[in-house]
Design a protein around this motif. Structure first.
Motif, mmCIF file in Angstrom:
data_model
loop_
_atom_site.group_PDB
_atom_site.id
_atom_site.type_symbol
_atom_site.label_atom_id
_atom_site.label_comp_id
_atom_site.label_asym_id
_atom_site.label_seq_id
_atom_site.Cartn_x
_atom_site.Cartn_y
_atom_site.Cartn_z
ATOM 1 N N ALA A 319 -5.139 -5.149 -1.720
ATOM 2 C CA ALA A 319 -6.426 -4.554 -1.426
ATOM 3 C C ALA A 319 -6.479 -3.856 -0.108
ATOM 4 O O ALA A 319 -7.536 -3.731 0.465
ATOM 5 C CB ALA A 319 -7.480 -5.609 -1.464
ATOM 6 N N TRP A 320 -5.347 -3.344 0.337
ATOM 7 C CA TRP A 320 -5.426 -2.420 1.448
ATOM 8 C C TRP A 320 -6.410 -1.355 1.037
ATOM 9 O O TRP A 320 -7.050 -0.726 1.828
ATOM 10 C CB TRP A 320 -4.045 -1.835 1.712
ATOM 11 N N ALA A 321 -6.573 -1.241 -0.293
ATOM 12 C CA ALA A 321 -7.535 -0.291 -0.830
ATOM 13 C C ALA A 321 -8.951 -0.626 -0.401
ATOM 14 O O ALA A 321 -9.857 0.178 -0.541
ATOM 15 C CB ALA A 321 -7.444 -0.292 -2.341
ATOM 16 N N PHE A 322 -9.145 -1.812 0.135
ATOM 17 C CA PHE A 322 -10.481 -2.197 0.558
ATOM 18 C C PHE A 322 -10.793 -1.880 1.982
ATOM 19 O O PHE A 322 -11.881 -2.093 2.432
ATOM 20 C CB PHE A 322 -10.656 -3.692 0.434
ATOM 21 N N ALA A 323 -9.768 -1.423 2.669
ATOM 22 C CA ALA A 323 -9.961 -1.222 4.087
ATOM 23 C C ALA A 323 -10.960 -0.096 4.275
ATOM 24 O O ALA A 323 -10.656 0.949 4.812
ATOM 25 C CB ALA A 323 -8.650 -0.891 4.731
ATOM 26 N N ALA A 324 -12.125 -0.340 3.819
ATOM 27 C CA ALA A 324 -13.129 0.717 3.787
ATOM 28 C C ALA A 324 -13.659 1.023 5.177
ATOM 29 O O ALA A 324 -13.663 0.193 6.057
ATOM 30 C CB ALA A 324 -14.280 0.273 2.906
ATOM 31 N N SER A 325 -14.068 2.230 5.325
ATOM 32 C CA SER A 325 -14.788 2.675 6.507
ATOM 33 C C SER A 325 -14.085 2.317 7.814
ATOM 34 O O SER A 325 -12.906 2.061 7.846
ATOM 35 C CB SER A 325 -16.193 2.086 6.481
ATOM 36 N N ALA A 326 -14.856 2.291 8.851
ATOM 37 C CA ALA A 326 -14.225 2.128 10.154
ATOM 38 C C ALA A 326 -14.154 0.676 10.555
ATOM 39 O O ALA A 326 -14.818 0.246 11.467
ATOM 40 C CB ALA A 326 -15.006 2.915 11.179
ATOM 41 N N HIS A 327 -13.377 -0.111 9.840
ATOM 42 C CA HIS A 327 -13.220 -1.476 10.316
ATOM 43 C C HIS A 327 -11.816 -1.951 10.133
ATOM 44 O O HIS A 327 -11.016 -1.343 9.447
ATOM 45 C CB HIS A 327 -14.175 -2.457 9.653
ATOM 46 N N ARG A 328 -11.561 -3.062 10.748
ATOM 47 C CA ARG A 328 -10.209 -3.600 10.702
ATOM 48 C C ARG A 328 -10.199 -4.855 9.870
ATOM 49 O O ARG A 328 -11.147 -5.609 9.861
ATOM 50 C CB ARG A 328 -9.751 -3.949 12.115
ATOM 51 N N THR A 329 -9.099 -5.086 9.205
ATOM 52 C CA THR A 329 -8.965 -6.350 8.500
ATOM 53 C C THR A 329 -7.621 -6.931 8.885
ATOM 54 O O THR A 329 -6.805 -6.259 9.476
ATOM 55 C CB THR A 329 -9.018 -6.204 6.979
ATOM 56 N N THR A 330 -7.421 -8.156 8.551
ATOM 57 C CA THR A 330 -6.162 -8.774 8.942
ATOM 58 C C THR A 330 -5.464 -9.433 7.772
ATOM 59 O O THR A 330 -4.794 -10.435 7.927
ATOM 60 C CB THR A 330 -6.402 -9.851 10.007
ATOM 61 N N GLN A 331 -5.669 -8.922 6.586
ATOM 62 C CA GLN A 331 -4.952 -9.507 5.477
ATOM 63 C C GLN A 331 -4.640 -8.514 4.375
ATOM 64 O O GLN A 331 -5.178 -7.412 4.379
ATOM 65 C CB GLN A 331 -5.741 -10.650 4.851
ATOM 66 N N SER B 71 -0.119 -8.421 7.721
ATOM 67 C CA SER B 71 -1.294 -7.551 7.826
ATOM 68 C C SER B 71 -0.903 -6.258 8.537
ATOM 69 O O SER B 71 0.152 -6.167 9.163
ATOM 70 C CB SER B 71 -2.393 -8.254 8.609
ATOM 71 N N GLY B 107 -13.662 7.136 9.216
ATOM 72 C CA GLY B 107 -14.340 6.033 8.537
ATOM 73 C C GLY B 107 -15.845 6.049 8.705
ATOM 74 O O GLY B 107 -16.533 5.132 8.261
ATOM 75 N N THR B 171 -15.938 -6.139 6.205
ATOM 76 C CA THR B 171 -14.756 -6.933 6.540
ATOM 77 C C THR B 171 -15.024 -7.860 7.711
ATOM 78 O O THR B 171 -15.561 -7.429 8.733
ATOM 79 C CB THR B 171 -13.592 -6.006 6.896
ATOM 80 N N ASN B 174 -14.984 -7.897 12.425
ATOM 81 C CA ASN B 174 -15.371 -6.678 13.120
ATOM 82 C C ASN B 174 -16.868 -6.732 13.409
ATOM 83 O O ASN B 174 -17.690 -6.166 12.689
ATOM 84 C CB ASN B 174 -15.026 -5.453 12.271
ATOM 85 N N LEU B 237 -10.554 6.754 2.334
ATOM 86 C CA LEU B 237 -9.679 5.721 2.892
ATOM 87 C C LEU B 237 -8.419 6.432 3.379
ATOM 88 O O LEU B 237 -7.426 6.540 2.679
ATOM 89 C CB LEU B 237 -9.344 4.682 1.821
#
Lengths: 336, 342
Positions: A319-331, B71, B107, B171, B174, B237
């Motif tokens: 789900a890197w596909a979820f890395a929506a918009s301007a935010h960061r994720t760590t998984q 990650s 984004g 997410t 953040n 994206l």
């Protein structure tokens, strides 16, 4: 995937196909029954290259007969399982045997395997439609309800439909029309397990190792994959290499656990194919794949992984596909 | 040994020692979250094959798909000087913004409306963004695209007010984004992306709306529990394939040019393929029960008006001011030119 027999082969077809109408139908049906009857003529062979060459003729013979008897249940199942096994053993497995530079050849082989899997799946679905009208459409929109009426007699069709469909999805992740129906694969397998858990010496559990190796967000579970592995090995008496390779690819690679990967593949290679002749061909082919996987372990494991794993647990997810918009994720993550 | 032959041997030895040794092939290890056999993985594999072919084997690319290397933040750390366990990655915005927050300009919700507009701005900003990333030790090989994020919900959303009533996934980790949403009247719920399908499945789940590109919603099947899609593009994206400058500097200029050619070919392929993937994912989900809500007329005008007010709130706080201004200028210039040509 366990390779089962294609049944007896070629018969004097010309004589059969030239008689009067009723006689012809009866004769075709008789030949079809003979051909589709289970047997281990192919599965017990010790010469994969002989079977590689012989299998296409057998498969085309099935199709020739199906043209005259399109609803023959035995032939439909034999065609479904035959195309699926051929695609796996002699087309997709060849991709693993290629070197890293053969990208174009690998893509061509994957494309061919995909078409063969879908051909196999469609024979199973034709047979299932004859027994459960509308099941194909239902599987798209309400998979669990679609298989609810299946009985123990359907288990071989459920298994082979799921095997062919799942294999097609795994190499066709760029095709939304395939990816969309992964729940159908789960539903087919779930129903088959509920009806006959021990079917074909643990074949259901062996396939479930791979299905439950998908990311958690897609319904997978490493724990369940390991449990299916244990059950498959138990039902097979430890005589099949398949579960070891399935767990190595499904769990050890995504988890970047190279020691476990190598241990499992060495266990697969330690199995003596002569101890279970009914599964000899599958073991020989699987062991050839296991050897090649060991050789190309550097392409599957980076030196980075071990260091990372010590710092952070892996969360499976494409789900890197979820890395929506301007935010960061760590998984994230997934498999090869 | 006869003395003259001995001299000859020494001479040959010296001559050989002075010849430049044939360079060993350089293996570039590249990590990506794209699953094996996906559109992006196949494009990377083709680029790698082209690198090998065009450089006559001097560059070898090994791709580690499916996020097995950790990650995106961890992937970036593993590429840092002194660590160097990976040399390249196909990163999406989360990873890229670990390197430089300027990329966050892509984004901003509802900032772009179309592929044409997006790629116009990407092309215009590319030199300055590449320079910023280069100064942090990363060389941009190409820009990628993971699809347009859209909104999938359990209840039909047709207006801006509907969206503001929704329990919207964002997410976790953040806080600035959470605060930004709240300050603008939305109801964000910070969760791990892994929790989206399960939370949508529960009738009283913590969220009822999740943003995702169509392909993501298809793969994770949450369109079955959130069967409404608002047909407004939230944001692209965006991503990029980057290689460490440490590795890049080891490569001969002539080979770098060939690698760039192959990387650009990959970019062009993805621009087309991902657009097709988005569209066909929506069609397949519709066949399985997804309802797409078109937004037109007054409702669309309301969204656009809100977008114009929301975007500036990110200037300076979430996106560097100079980058925001440049992107806005180029986007407006594109819209003006397009309007004039109609």
């Amino acid at each position: 995937m366990r390779l089962k027999g294609y049944g007896l082969l070629v018969v004097p077809l010309a004589a059969v196909l030239t008689g009067g109408c009723a006689i012809k139908r009866l004769a075709i049906s008789s030949v079809a029954n003979t051909l589709s009857a289970s047997g281990d003529t192919f599965a017990s062979d010790d010469d994969p290259e002989l079977i590689r060459d012989a299998a296409p003729f057998a498969l085309k013979t099935y199709e020739l007969l199906l043209a005259s008897t399109p609803k023959h249940p035995g032939l439909l199942l034999a065609s479904c399982s035959g195309f699926t096994q051929y695609a796996y053993a002699f087309v997709q497995t060849d991709v693993d045997l290629l070197g890293p530079d053969d990208v174009e050849k690998a893509a061509a082989l994957r494309g061919r395997a995909l078409r063969l899997y879908l051909r196999g799946r469609d024979y199973c679905m034709r047979a299932l439609e004859l027994r459960h009208r509308g099941i194909g459409t239902q599987l798209m929109v309400a998979p669990d309800a679609a298989v609810a009426s299946a009985t123990a007699a359907d288990v071989p069709l459920l298994y082979w439909a799921a095997a062919a469909w799942g294999a097609a999805i795994s190499i066709g992740l760029d095709r939304p029309e395939l990816v969309a129906d992964f729940p159908a694969v789960r539903a087919l397998m779930g129903r088959a397990l509920a009806l006959d858990e021990g079917y074909a010496h643990g074949a259901l559990h062996e396939l479930m190792i791979t299905i439950d190796s998908v990311p958690e967000a897609m319904g997978g579970s490493v724990e369940r994959a390991r449990a299916h592995f244990e059950r498959a090995v138990a039902l097979q008496g430890g005589l099949s290499a398949g579960p070891y390779v399935a767990l190595a690819l499904g769990v050890a690679v995504p988890g970047q656990d190279r020691p476990e990967f190598e241990r499992l593949l060495h266990l697969a290679l330690a199995i003596d194919p002569e101890r279970d002749r009914s599964n000899r061909l599958a073991n020989l082919i699987t062991q050839r794949r296991a050897r090649r996987l060991l050789e190309k372990a550097d392409e599957l494991f980076s030196a980075a992984a071990d260091a990372r794993l010590r710092r952070e647990p892996v969360l499976s997810f494409p789900a890197w596909a979820f890395a929506a918009s301007a935010h960061r994720t760590t998984q994230f993550p997934e498999e090869q | 040994m006869h003395s003259s032959r001995m001299l000859s041997a020494v001479a040959i030895g010296c001559a050989m020692a002075s010849l430049p040794l044939a360079a060993a092939p350089l293996t570039v290890k590249l990590a990506t979250f794209a699953p094996a056999n996906s559109t992006w993985h196949k494009a990377l594999m083709e680029m790698g094959a082209a690198w090998g072919r065009l450089t006559e084997g001097r560059i070898k690319l090994t791709v580690y798909p499916g996020g097995t290397q950790g990650s995106e933040a961890v992937t970036v750390k593993l590429m840092r000087p002194g660590v160097g366990q990976l040399q390249a990655a196909l990163l999406m915005l989360p990873g890229l913004s670990e390197i430089d927050s300027a990329v966050d300009v892509f984004g901003i919700p509802f900032f772009f409306e179309s592929d044409e507009e997006l790629w116009h701005v990407v092309d215009k900003l590319s030199p300055v963004l590449a320079q910023r990333l280069e100064s942090k030790g990363f060389h941009v090989l190409n820009w990628g695209h993971g699809g347009w994020v859209q909104l999938f919900s359990k209840r039909r959303i047709a207006t801006l007010n509907d969206l503001k009533q929704a329990k919207l996934f964002t997410t976790e980790g953040n806080d600035r984004m959470v605060q930004w949403y709240k300050a603008n009247g939305f109801q964000p719920v910070a969760l791990s992306a892994n929790d989206i399908p399960a939370q949508l499945k529960i009738r009283t789940g913590m969220i009822d709306t999740a943003p995702s590109p169509p392909y993501g919603a298809l793969v994770l099947q949450f369109f079955r529990d959130a069967p409404y899609m608002l047909d407004i593009r939230v944001a692209p994206l965006l991503g990029a394939t980057v290689i460490t400058t440490e590795a890049w500097n080891k490569i001969a200029d002539s080979d770098r040019a060939k690698m760039h050619d192959a990387a650009r070919a990959m970019e062009q392929r993805l621009r087309a393929d991902v657009t097709t993937l988005d569209a066909s994912s929506i069609v397949e989900m519709q066949k399985r029960g997804l309802t797409v809500t078109k937004v037109e007329g007054a409702a669309l005008a309301e969204f656009r008006s809100a977008a114009e007010k929301l975007a500036p709130t990110m200037r300076g706080s979430m996106v560097p001011s100079d980058i925001y201004d440049l992107a806005l200028r180029e986007r407006n210039a594109f819209r003006q030119a397009r309007g004039a040509s109609r």
